[in-house]
Design an enzyme around this catalytic site. Structure first.
Site, PDB file in Angstrom:
ATOM      1  CB  SER A  92      -0.982  -0.063   1.163  1.00 14.63           C
ATOM      2  OG  SER A  92      -2.030   0.863   0.998  1.00 14.63           O
ATOM      3  CG  ASP A 134      -5.675  -4.136  -4.044  1.00 11.11           C
ATOM      4  OD1 ASP A 134      -5.806  -3.133  -3.319  1.00 11.11           O
ATOM      5  OD2 ASP A 134      -4.680  -4.891  -4.003  1.00 11.11           O
ATOM      6  CG  HIS A 193      -5.468  -2.764   0.043  1.00  9.92           C
ATOM      7  ND1 HIS A 193      -4.848  -2.288  -1.092  1.00  9.92           N
ATOM      8  CD2 HIS A 193      -4.943  -2.038   1.089  1.00  9.92           C
ATOM      9  CE1 HIS A 193      -3.990  -1.347  -0.772  1.00  9.92           C
ATOM     10  NE2 HIS A 193      -4.019  -1.179   0.548  1.00  9.92           N
TER      11      HIS A 193
END
Length: 311
Positions: free
Chosen positions: A116, A256, A283
């Site tokens: 991320s 995601d 995610h």
């Protein structure tokens, strides 16, 4: 892949600009001739806990795994009174450089894995300090924040109408700290951040740490993943990606919150890049489909290992 038991775990802190950066080094019980991997957590400001299973997933083949909490969260120094201008991308690049310089285990080269926000920080680090990085793994990460926001707003439109209405009302009113807005954020998370029910304990730990001190996240991101008003709102690495000269793997889940359009520049502009999308994941593929994640990422790391004595 048959997991090996973990070996010695070293924890400590290093000094950084008058503050402390906490780290954990997980050594394999049966070391192999493999380079270590440094894991960069997300947020910004979400502690490493939700990535701690990577110590087993990526260390199963005899590899050392390094975690750390970035400044402002987890077990590192907290600075809730720091002005917004303190929290910058160069700050976190410098913090990582300081950690790399202080840990002997990284002296012979290492792989860099960012998840991320960590996958936004990782290319920034490689562009600033390419020496020592043997490969790059970008997990569930965008190449620009405007692309990220465009994608998350599209995902938001897939949620029930009442959730969308709640978001619109509170964003317009500036009441994003309300319980109703936070419930809408949770609905988004459960569809596009982690589909496991209940959430794994390590993810809950990271969320609890964020709730205890949201300074960095709220300063750099804002109220939510789809309403970015913080200092990262205009961030982009797209135009600089051709300067990345290390092999790169980009991974994401099929649902995601990092949408394909947000990470496509990585594969289009980094000279030696490839991608993998995990079915049945959002995610956090390392939590949702851990065996697949370990196999794909592990194969990539093994293909780009170098002897530790290399420089």
């Amino acid at each position: 892949m048959t997991a090996q038991p973990l070996g010695r775990i070293d924890e400590g802190t290093v000094a950084f600009r008058g503050h402390r950066t906490w780290y954990r080094v997980t050594h394999p019980a049966r070391p192999a001739d493999r380079l270590p991997v440094v894991v960069l957590h997300g947020g910004p400001g979400i502690a490493h806990d939700y990535t701690r299973s990577m110590a087993g997933l990526l260390g199963a083949d005899g590899r050392t795994v390094v975690h750390y909490d970035q400044l402002g969260c987890g077990r590192s120094s907290h600075l809730p009174e720091a002005p917004a201008g303190f929290w910058t991308v160069p700050l976190f690049v410098a913090e990582l450089r300081n950690l790399v310089d202080r840990l002997d285990v990284l002296a012979g080269g290492f792989h860099l894995l960012g998840q991320s926000w960590g996958g936004m920080l990782a290319p920034e680090y490689v562009l600033a300090h390419p020496a020592g990085v043997r490969s790059l793994v970008l997990c569930d990460s965008p190449a620009s924040m405007p692309l990220w926001v465009a994608g998350t707003r599209q995902l938001l439109a897939r949620l029930p109408a009442e959730v969308q209405q709640t978001v619109a009302v509170h964003e317009a009113a500036g009441s994003t700290d309300s319980a109703e807005y936070q419930a809408a954020v949770d609905a988004f998370y459960r569809r596009f951040l982690c589909t496991l029910d209940p959430y794994p304990a390590e993810l809950e730990d990271s969320f609890a740490a964020l709730a205890a001190d949201p300074t960095v996240y709220q300063t750099m991101i804002g109220p939510s993943e789809f309403h970015v008003t913080g200092t990262l709102a205009d961030w982009s690495v797209v135009d600089r990606l051709p300067g990345i000269a290390v092999p790169t793997l980009v991974v994401a889940g099929e649902d995601d919150e990092a949408t394909p359009a947000s990470w496509a520049p990585f594969t289009e502009r980094i000279p030696d890049a490839r991608s993998r999308v995990f079915a049945g994941a959002s995610h956090t593929p390392h939590l949702e489909v851990p065996d697949q994640f370990a196999q794909v990422v592990g194969d990539f790391l093994r293909a780009h290992d170098r002897p530790r004595r290399s420089s």
